[in-house]
Design a protein around this motif. Sequence first.
Motif, PDB file in Angstrom:
ATOM      1  N   ASP A   8      37.309   0.792   7.476  1.00 46.92           N
ATOM      2  CA  ASP A   8      36.438   1.505   6.906  1.00 46.92           C
ATOM      3  C   ASP A   8      36.103   2.871   7.204  1.00 46.92           C
ATOM      4  OD1 ASP A   8      33.928   1.848   5.792  1.00 46.92           O
ATOM      5  OD2 ASP A   8      33.990  -0.404   5.075  1.00 46.92           O
ATOM      6  N   ASP A   9      36.089   3.094   6.479  1.00 46.61           N
ATOM      7  CA  ASP A   9      35.707   4.392   7.145  1.00 46.61           C
ATOM      8  C   ASP A   9      34.601   5.203   7.872  1.00 46.61           C
ATOM      9  OD1 ASP A   9      34.848   4.853   4.297  1.00 46.61           O
ATOM     10  OD2 ASP A   9      35.052   6.751   3.941  1.00 46.61           O
ATOM     11  N   GLU A  10      33.186   4.395   7.320  1.00 53.46           N
ATOM     12  CA  GLU A  10      32.673   4.560   8.183  1.00 53.46           C
ATOM     13  C   GLU A  10      32.676   3.690   9.178  1.00 53.46           C
ATOM     14  OE1 GLU A  10      29.032   3.749   5.731  1.00 53.46           O
ATOM     15  OE2 GLU A  10      30.084   3.740   3.522  1.00 53.46           O
ATOM     16  N   GLN A  11      31.901   4.292  10.654  1.00 59.05           N
ATOM     17  CA  GLN A  11      32.143   3.460  11.770  1.00 59.05           C
ATOM     18  C   GLN A  11      30.637   2.471  12.088  1.00 59.05           C
ATOM     19  OE1 GLN A  11      31.541   6.377  15.318  1.00 59.05           O
ATOM     20  NE2 GLN A  11      31.093   5.079  16.359  1.00 59.05           N
ATOM     21  N   LEU A  12      29.586   2.054  11.517  1.00 53.82           N
ATOM     22  CA  LEU A  12      28.980   1.337  11.277  1.00 53.82           C
ATOM     23  C   LEU A  12      29.585   0.041  10.240  1.00 53.82           C
ATOM     24  CD1 LEU A  12      25.572   3.249  10.708  1.00 53.82           C
ATOM     25  CD2 LEU A  12      26.499   2.340  12.765  1.00 53.82           C
ATOM     26  N   VAL A  13      30.328   0.431   9.983  1.00 56.40           N
ATOM     27  CA  VAL A  13      30.608  -0.656   8.575  1.00 56.40           C
ATOM     28  C   VAL A  13      31.073  -1.700   9.656  1.00 56.40           C
ATOM     29  CG1 VAL A  13      31.752  -1.606   6.815  1.00 56.40           C
ATOM     30  CG2 VAL A  13      30.080  -0.219   6.415  1.00 56.40           C
ATOM     31  N   ARG A  14      32.501  -0.446  10.686  1.00 50.52           N
ATOM     32  CA  ARG A  14      33.545  -1.458  10.991  1.00 50.52           C
ATOM     33  C   ARG A  14      32.851  -1.799  12.614  1.00 50.52           C
ATOM     34  NH1 ARG A  14      35.707   4.328  10.818  1.00 50.52           N
ATOM     35  NH2 ARG A  14      34.746   4.326  13.067  1.00 50.52           N
ATOM     36  N   ILE A  51      43.341  -8.842   5.538  1.00 51.21           N
ATOM     37  CA  ILE A  51      42.390  -7.397   6.343  1.00 51.21           C
ATOM     38  C   ILE A  51      40.961  -7.626   4.965  1.00 51.21           C
ATOM     39  CG2 ILE A  51      43.220  -5.040   4.533  1.00 51.21           C
ATOM     40  CD1 ILE A  51      45.866  -5.806   4.509  1.00 51.21           C
ATOM     41  N   PHE A  52      40.158  -6.742   5.992  1.00 52.58           N
ATOM     42  CA  PHE A  52      39.198  -6.739   5.521  1.00 52.58           C
ATOM     43  C   PHE A  52      39.219  -5.038   4.750  1.00 52.58           C
ATOM     44  CE2 PHE A  52      38.315 -10.064   8.217  1.00 52.58           C
ATOM     45  CZ  PHE A  52      37.134 -11.240   7.911  1.00 52.58           C
ATOM     46  N   LEU A  53      38.768  -4.811   3.934  1.00 50.62           N
ATOM     47  CA  LEU A  53      39.300  -3.273   3.188  1.00 50.62           C
ATOM     48  C   LEU A  53      37.915  -3.288   2.051  1.00 50.62           C
ATOM     49  CD1 LEU A  53      41.726  -1.846   2.895  1.00 50.62           C
ATOM     50  CD2 LEU A  53      41.892  -3.210   1.150  1.00 50.62           C
ATOM     51  N   ASP A  54      37.483  -1.842   3.298  1.00 55.04           N
ATOM     52  CA  ASP A  54      36.722  -1.061   2.130  1.00 55.04           C
ATOM     53  C   ASP A  54      37.423  -0.368   0.376  1.00 55.04           C
ATOM     54  OD1 ASP A  54      34.956   0.509   1.513  1.00 55.04           O
ATOM     55  OD2 ASP A  54      35.015   2.034   2.622  1.00 55.04           O
ATOM     56  N   ILE A  55      36.954   0.117   0.150  1.00 54.44           N
ATOM     57  CA  ILE A  55      37.592   0.810  -0.962  1.00 54.44           C
ATOM     58  C   ILE A  55      37.464   1.997  -1.233  1.00 54.44           C
ATOM     59  CG2 ILE A  55      37.774   0.867  -3.784  1.00 54.44           C
ATOM     60  CD1 ILE A  55      36.716  -2.111  -4.051  1.00 54.44           C
ATOM     61  N   GLN A  56      36.200   2.809  -1.687  1.00 53.58           N
ATOM     62  CA  GLN A  56      36.187   4.099  -1.100  1.00 53.58           C
ATOM     63  C   GLN A  56      36.497   5.222   0.374  1.00 53.58           C
ATOM     64  OE1 GLN A  56      36.331   6.073  -4.168  1.00 53.58           O
ATOM     65  NE2 GLN A  56      34.807   4.879  -5.671  1.00 53.58           N
ATOM     66  N   MET A  57      37.583   5.546  -0.073  1.00 54.79           N
ATOM     67  CA  MET A  57      38.096   6.333   1.498  1.00 54.79           C
ATOM     68  C   MET A  57      39.381   7.479   1.072  1.00 54.79           C
ATOM     69  SD  MET A  57      39.389   2.480   3.857  1.00 54.79           S
ATOM     70  CE  MET A  57      40.576   2.199   3.008  1.00 54.79           C
ATOM     71  N   PRO A  58      39.242   8.233   1.836  1.00 55.11           N
ATOM     72  CA  PRO A  58      40.007   9.409   1.424  1.00 55.11           C
ATOM     73  C   PRO A  58      41.404   9.403   1.587  1.00 55.11           C
ATOM     74  CG  PRO A  58      38.790   9.395   3.636  1.00 55.11           C
ATOM     75  CD  PRO A  58      38.601   7.921   3.616  1.00 55.11           C
ATOM     76  N   ARG A  59      41.724  10.171   0.894  1.00 58.81           N
ATOM     77  CA  ARG A  59      43.547  10.352   0.435  1.00 58.81           C
ATOM     78  C   ARG A  59      44.147   9.113  -0.040  1.00 58.81           C
ATOM     79  NH1 ARG A  59      47.383  11.870   5.217  1.00 58.81           N
ATOM     80  NH2 ARG A  59      48.589  11.858   3.806  1.00 58.81           N
ATOM     81  N   LEU A  60      43.971   8.136   0.845  1.00 60.79           N
ATOM     82  CA  LEU A  60      44.358   6.511  -0.002  1.00 60.79           C
ATOM     83  C   LEU A  60      43.249   5.174  -0.123  1.00 60.79           C
ATOM     84  CD1 LEU A  60      47.163   5.758  -1.455  1.00 60.79           C
ATOM     85  CD2 LEU A  60      47.698   4.188   1.246  1.00 60.79           C
ATOM     86  N   ASN A  61      43.372   5.233  -1.092  1.00 59.83           N
ATOM     87  CA  ASN A  61      41.706   4.506  -1.337  1.00 59.83           C
ATOM     88  C   ASN A  61      42.228   2.605  -1.269  1.00 59.83           C
ATOM     89  OD1 ASN A  61      42.353   3.109  -4.047  1.00 59.83           O
ATOM     90  ND2 ASN A  61      41.626   4.822  -4.541  1.00 59.83           N
ATOM     91  N   GLY A  62      41.298   2.149  -0.769  1.00 62.85           N
ATOM     92  CA  GLY A  62      41.749   0.279  -0.727  1.00 62.85           C
ATOM     93  C   GLY A  62      42.739  -0.146  -1.869  1.00 62.85           C
ATOM     94  N   LEU A  63      42.612   0.537  -3.126  1.00 58.35           N
ATOM     95  CA  LEU A  63      42.558  -0.541  -3.481  1.00 58.35           C
ATOM     96  C   LEU A  63      44.789  -0.082  -3.730  1.00 58.35           C
ATOM     97  CD1 LEU A  63      40.722  -1.026  -7.000  1.00 58.35           C
ATOM     98  CD2 LEU A  63      41.000  -2.570  -5.770  1.00 58.35           C
ATOM     99  N   GLN A  64      44.516   1.823  -3.983  1.00 61.22           N
ATOM    100  CA  GLN A  64      45.595   1.980  -4.217  1.00 61.22           C
ATOM    101  C   GLN A  64      46.645   1.369  -2.230  1.00 61.22           C
ATOM    102  OE1 GLN A  64      44.744   6.297  -3.823  1.00 61.22           O
ATOM    103  NE2 GLN A  64      44.551   6.133  -5.606  1.00 61.22           N
ATOM    104  N   LEU A  65      45.685   1.153  -1.408  1.00 66.67           N
ATOM    105  CA  LEU A  65      46.774   0.774   0.062  1.00 66.67           C
ATOM    106  C   LEU A  65      46.588  -0.315  -0.835  1.00 66.67           C
ATOM    107  CD1 LEU A  65      47.624   0.488   2.885  1.00 66.67           C
ATOM    108  CD2 LEU A  65      45.017  -0.497   2.804  1.00 66.67           C
ATOM    109  N   LEU A  66      46.740  -1.673  -1.585  1.00 62.43           N
ATOM    110  CA  LEU A  66      46.536  -3.239  -1.929  1.00 62.43           C
ATOM    111  C   LEU A  66      48.002  -3.331  -2.438  1.00 62.43           C
ATOM    112  CD1 LEU A  66      45.987  -6.042  -1.286  1.00 62.43           C
ATOM    113  CD2 LEU A  66      44.501  -5.687  -3.362  1.00 62.43           C
ATOM    114  N   GLN A  67      48.191  -2.181  -3.308  1.00 63.74           N
ATOM    115  CA  GLN A  67      48.907  -1.942  -4.590  1.00 63.74           C
ATOM    116  C   GLN A  67      50.209  -1.280  -4.374  1.00 63.74           C
ATOM    117  OE1 GLN A  67      46.876   0.500  -7.591  1.00 63.74           O
ATOM    118  NE2 GLN A  67      46.586  -1.330  -9.124  1.00 63.74           N
TER     119      GLN A  67
END
Length: 233
Positions: A8-14, A51-67
């Motif tokens: 996750d790109d948010e520190q608080l969520v991590r 994997i606990f995976l966030d979706i909205q992230m810079p460069r490569l989002n979570g769904l793109q990573l999964l695919q």
Amino acid sequence: MIRCIAIDDEQLVRELLEDNIQQVPFLQLVKTCRNAMEALEVLQQEQIDLIFLDIQMPRLNGLQLLQSLQQPPMVILVTAYEQYALEGFNLQVVDYLLKPFSFERFLKACNRANDLFRLKQGPPAATDDTHSFFVHVEYTQVKIVTANITYIEALKDYIKIHLSNSTKPVLTRMTMKAMEEKLPAAAFIRTHKSYLVAVQKITTIKRDLVCIGDIEIPVSEFFKENVNKLLNQ
């Protein structure tokens, strides 16, 4: 133990994920990652089961990573955007956590992952390669090693025994009831009137299917409780 990472790109969520993971006894946190690129490095170096995976992230989002992963581990999506639920389901994620989520909801998702993880491991009895029996094929008695069976398919008065060590199934005249009596009860489940499946060989469970790799085997409404019981063991 289920080895996991949180992305996750948010520190608080991590930090929240890390704290929650540490409270679940069957989870082992390997690392938290700020983005998909960091996660790819970990996935290349470590054995990761979940994997606990966030979706909205810079460069490569979570769904793109999964695919991009050829053999992805189990995934629990963690996101603030519910519109991705259908796409997540199509990618066979274990669960979909909508931010903000309670620890109770988080634990429910983890329990689903644990059930699937245990299902993939299979019961110890199913690994016993000393158990075998003979079936009649034309004018010959053919030995079947139970541990080699992937699934069994009924065809009117015959059954097909599909084996992991042979591309050609064994066809024998026998009823499914008679076949069930030859098999260790804990090692196989009936998913349909025409199918018996080796628990250890199941890799994925979908809505009305169990899968052995790319092979999809139907789960009928009548036998769906068998699969549910297996998950809740």
